[in-house]
Design a protein around this motif. Structure first.
Motif, PDB file in Angstrom:
ATOM      1  N   LYS A 129       0.806  -1.223   0.000  1.00  0.00           N
ATOM      2  CA  LYS A 129       0.000   0.000   0.000  1.00  0.00           C
ATOM      3  C   LYS A 129       0.838   1.272   0.000  1.00  0.00           C
ATOM      4  O   LYS A 129       0.329   2.348  -0.328  1.00  0.00           O
ATOM      5  CB  LYS A 129      -0.917   0.015   1.234  1.00  0.00           C
ATOM      6  CG  LYS A 129      -1.975  -1.085   1.236  1.00  0.00           C
ATOM      7  CD  LYS A 129      -2.805  -1.030   2.502  1.00  0.00           C
ATOM      8  CE  LYS A 129      -3.963  -2.013   2.443  1.00  0.00           C
ATOM      9  NZ  LYS A 129      -4.989  -1.598   1.470  1.00  0.00           N
ATOM     10  N   GLN A 130       2.084   1.176   0.411  1.00  0.00           N
ATOM     11  CA  GLN A 130       2.941   2.359   0.464  1.00  0.00           C
ATOM     12  C   GLN A 130       4.377   1.950   0.191  1.00  0.00           C
ATOM     13  O   GLN A 130       4.749   0.790   0.350  1.00  0.00           O
ATOM     14  CB  GLN A 130       2.828   3.038   1.828  1.00  0.00           C
ATOM     15  CG  GLN A 130       3.248   2.152   2.994  1.00  0.00           C
ATOM     16  CD  GLN A 130       2.816   2.709   4.339  1.00  0.00           C
ATOM     17  OE1 GLN A 130       1.657   3.053   4.546  1.00  0.00           O
ATOM     18  NE2 GLN A 130       3.771   2.821   5.264  1.00  0.00           N
ATOM     19  N   ARG A 131       5.186   2.934  -0.209  1.00  0.00           N
ATOM     20  CA  ARG A 131       6.548   2.629  -0.645  1.00  0.00           C
ATOM     21  C   ARG A 131       7.492   2.392   0.529  1.00  0.00           C
ATOM     22  O   ARG A 131       8.370   1.527   0.466  1.00  0.00           O
ATOM     23  CB  ARG A 131       7.071   3.782  -1.508  1.00  0.00           C
ATOM     24  CG  ARG A 131       8.427   3.490  -2.123  1.00  0.00           C
ATOM     25  CD  ARG A 131       8.859   4.610  -3.058  1.00  0.00           C
ATOM     26  NE  ARG A 131      10.185   4.332  -3.607  1.00  0.00           N
ATOM     27  CZ  ARG A 131      10.881   5.194  -4.344  1.00  0.00           C
ATOM     28  NH1 ARG A 131      10.372   6.383  -4.626  1.00  0.00           N
ATOM     29  NH2 ARG A 131      12.074   4.863  -4.800  1.00  0.00           N
ATOM     30  N   TYR A 132       7.330   3.162   1.591  1.00  0.00           N
ATOM     31  CA  TYR A 132       8.224   3.068   2.746  1.00  0.00           C
ATOM     32  C   TYR A 132       7.422   2.814   4.013  1.00  0.00           C
ATOM     33  O   TYR A 132       6.191   2.903   4.020  1.00  0.00           O
ATOM     34  CB  TYR A 132       9.057   4.348   2.887  1.00  0.00           C
ATOM     35  CG  TYR A 132      10.018   4.576   1.739  1.00  0.00           C
ATOM     36  CD1 TYR A 132      11.215   3.873   1.655  1.00  0.00           C
ATOM     37  CD2 TYR A 132       9.726   5.493   0.728  1.00  0.00           C
ATOM     38  CE1 TYR A 132      12.099   4.082   0.604  1.00  0.00           C
ATOM     39  CE2 TYR A 132      10.600   5.707  -0.325  1.00  0.00           C
ATOM     40  CZ  TYR A 132      11.781   4.999  -0.385  1.00  0.00           C
ATOM     41  OH  TYR A 132      12.648   5.193  -1.429  1.00  0.00           O
TER      42      TYR A 132
ATOM     43  N   TRP B 244      11.389  -2.897  -1.017  1.00  0.00           N
ATOM     44  CA  TRP B 244      11.694  -1.870  -0.017  1.00  0.00           C
ATOM     45  C   TRP B 244      13.116  -2.037   0.524  1.00  0.00           C
ATOM     46  O   TRP B 244      13.872  -1.076   0.605  1.00  0.00           O
ATOM     47  CB  TRP B 244      10.673  -1.962   1.111  1.00  0.00           C
ATOM     48  CG  TRP B 244      11.055  -1.262   2.374  1.00  0.00           C
ATOM     49  CD1 TRP B 244      11.052   0.077   2.620  1.00  0.00           C
ATOM     50  CD2 TRP B 244      11.500  -1.883   3.597  1.00  0.00           C
ATOM     51  NE1 TRP B 244      11.466   0.332   3.906  1.00  0.00           N
ATOM     52  CE2 TRP B 244      11.737  -0.855   4.536  1.00  0.00           C
ATOM     53  CE3 TRP B 244      11.704  -3.205   3.985  1.00  0.00           C
ATOM     54  CZ2 TRP B 244      12.187  -1.110   5.832  1.00  0.00           C
ATOM     55  CZ3 TRP B 244      12.133  -3.465   5.276  1.00  0.00           C
ATOM     56  CH2 TRP B 244      12.376  -2.421   6.174  1.00  0.00           C
TER      57      TRP B 244
ATOM     58  N   ASN C  81       7.194  -7.236  -2.090  1.00  0.00           N
ATOM     59  CA  ASN C  81       7.099  -5.856  -1.603  1.00  0.00           C
ATOM     60  C   ASN C  81       8.175  -5.557  -0.573  1.00  0.00           C
ATOM     61  O   ASN C  81       8.803  -4.495  -0.597  1.00  0.00           O
ATOM     62  CB  ASN C  81       5.711  -5.605  -1.005  1.00  0.00           C
ATOM     63  CG  ASN C  81       4.609  -5.681  -2.041  1.00  0.00           C
ATOM     64  OD1 ASN C  81       4.787  -5.270  -3.185  1.00  0.00           O
ATOM     65  ND2 ASN C  81       3.469  -6.215  -1.659  1.00  0.00           N
TER      66      ASN C  81
ATOM     67  N   GLY D 115       5.226   5.834   5.030  1.00  0.00           N
ATOM     68  CA  GLY D 115       4.436   6.469   3.966  1.00  0.00           C
ATOM     69  C   GLY D 115       5.115   6.264   2.625  1.00  0.00           C
ATOM     70  O   GLY D 115       5.762   5.253   2.391  1.00  0.00           O
ATOM     71  N   ASP D 116       4.990   7.249   1.740  1.00  0.00           N
ATOM     72  CA  ASP D 116       5.566   7.118   0.407  1.00  0.00           C
ATOM     73  C   ASP D 116       6.910   7.824   0.256  1.00  0.00           C
ATOM     74  O   ASP D 116       7.470   7.863  -0.843  1.00  0.00           O
ATOM     75  CB  ASP D 116       4.582   7.643  -0.646  1.00  0.00           C
ATOM     76  CG  ASP D 116       3.422   6.683  -0.842  1.00  0.00           C
ATOM     77  OD1 ASP D 116       3.643   5.464  -0.797  1.00  0.00           O
ATOM     78  OD2 ASP D 116       2.284   7.162  -1.026  1.00  0.00           O
ATOM     79  N   GLU D 117       7.427   8.387   1.348  1.00  0.00           N
ATOM     80  CA  GLU D 117       8.732   9.045   1.320  1.00  0.00           C
ATOM     81  C   GLU D 117       9.681   8.339   2.280  1.00  0.00           C
ATOM     82  O   GLU D 117       9.284   7.872   3.351  1.00  0.00           O
ATOM     83  CB  GLU D 117       8.605  10.523   1.707  1.00  0.00           C
ATOM     84  CG  GLU D 117       7.715  11.348   0.790  1.00  0.00           C
ATOM     85  CD  GLU D 117       8.261  11.473  -0.619  1.00  0.00           C
ATOM     86  OE1 GLU D 117       9.507  11.469  -0.777  1.00  0.00           O
ATOM     87  OE2 GLU D 117       7.452  11.592  -1.568  1.00  0.00           O
TER      88      GLU D 117
END
Length: 218
Positions: free
Chosen positions: A154-157, A195, A191, A160-162
């Protein structure tokens, strides 16, 4: 006065977190190498600064600070507008960052250390492996990483996404196990693998594999 970092030349555990922040934030520093094998962390002079006799520790113009996560937060906030922004300022983005940092310390770190005790630290001390404890730790770690797989769908990190300090915190324990030959991360789902490979591909991490060097200026 340039900031002093007391740490190993080739950093592990908490030292690598602080070194990563220094490099990501482009903070000038002087390395004060501490040799564990010579007991330099237990000298009266060092214990006068750090009562627990561990590393890392920083001296920022007379301000002494130990405990790696505390140091990282201090540096990230003091140099907020320099280098990579590691703690968001937006209220909701910061809440997601704090959630990610809490997940690391309460969910993943304990499981990594349970496995690490049996596979890495016990052998170093000639302590026999507790197979039941190892199996329990591996099962708990697998469950946690399955939850991470869901999160990273659902998110990159983790925050969140940053990329944030919460991601750097994950470099405390897992690399020790991986270096010892126990890949606890990259075989746990696409996933999580994406990451993790992102983290260990960062220039700051690659630079640290050769050891810390004092940096007078950038």
């Amino acid at each position: 006065m340039v900031l002093k970092l007391y740490a190993e030349i080739v950093p592990e555990a908490g030292s690598v977190l602080v070194a990563m922040v220094l490099l990501e934030k482009k903070i000038p520093f002087e390395l004060v190498p501490i040799d564990y094998s010579k007991g330099e962390h237990k000298t009266p002079e060092y214990l006068a600064l750090h009562p627990f006799g561990r590393i890392p520790m920083i001296d920022d113009d007379g301000f002494i600070l130990y405990e790696s996560r505390a140091i990282c937060r201090y540096l990230a906030e003091k140099y907020a507008d320099q280098g990579t922004r590691l703690i968001p300022t937006d209220l909701r983005a910061k809440a997601l960052f704090e959630r990610g940092a809490s997940v690391e310390v309460s969910e993943l770190f304990p499981q990594l250390m349970k496995v690490g005790a049996q596979l890495v630290f016990n052998p170093l001390s000639n302590v026999p492996t507790d197979e039941a404890a190892l199996a329990e730790g591996q099962a708990a770690l697998a469950k946690t990483l399955a939850e991470y797989e869901f999160i990273f769908g659902k998110q990159r990190y983790i925050g969140g996404d940053e990329f944030t300090l919460a991601d750097i915190f994950h470099l405390y324990a897992a690399p020790i196990l991986i270096k010892a030959g126990f890949d606890v991360i990259t075989d746990k789902g696409p996933n999580v693998k994406r990451w993790w490979n992102d983290l260990v591909s960062r220039p700051s991490w690659i630079e640290l594999q050769a050891g810390i060097r004092s940096v007078a200026m950038y």
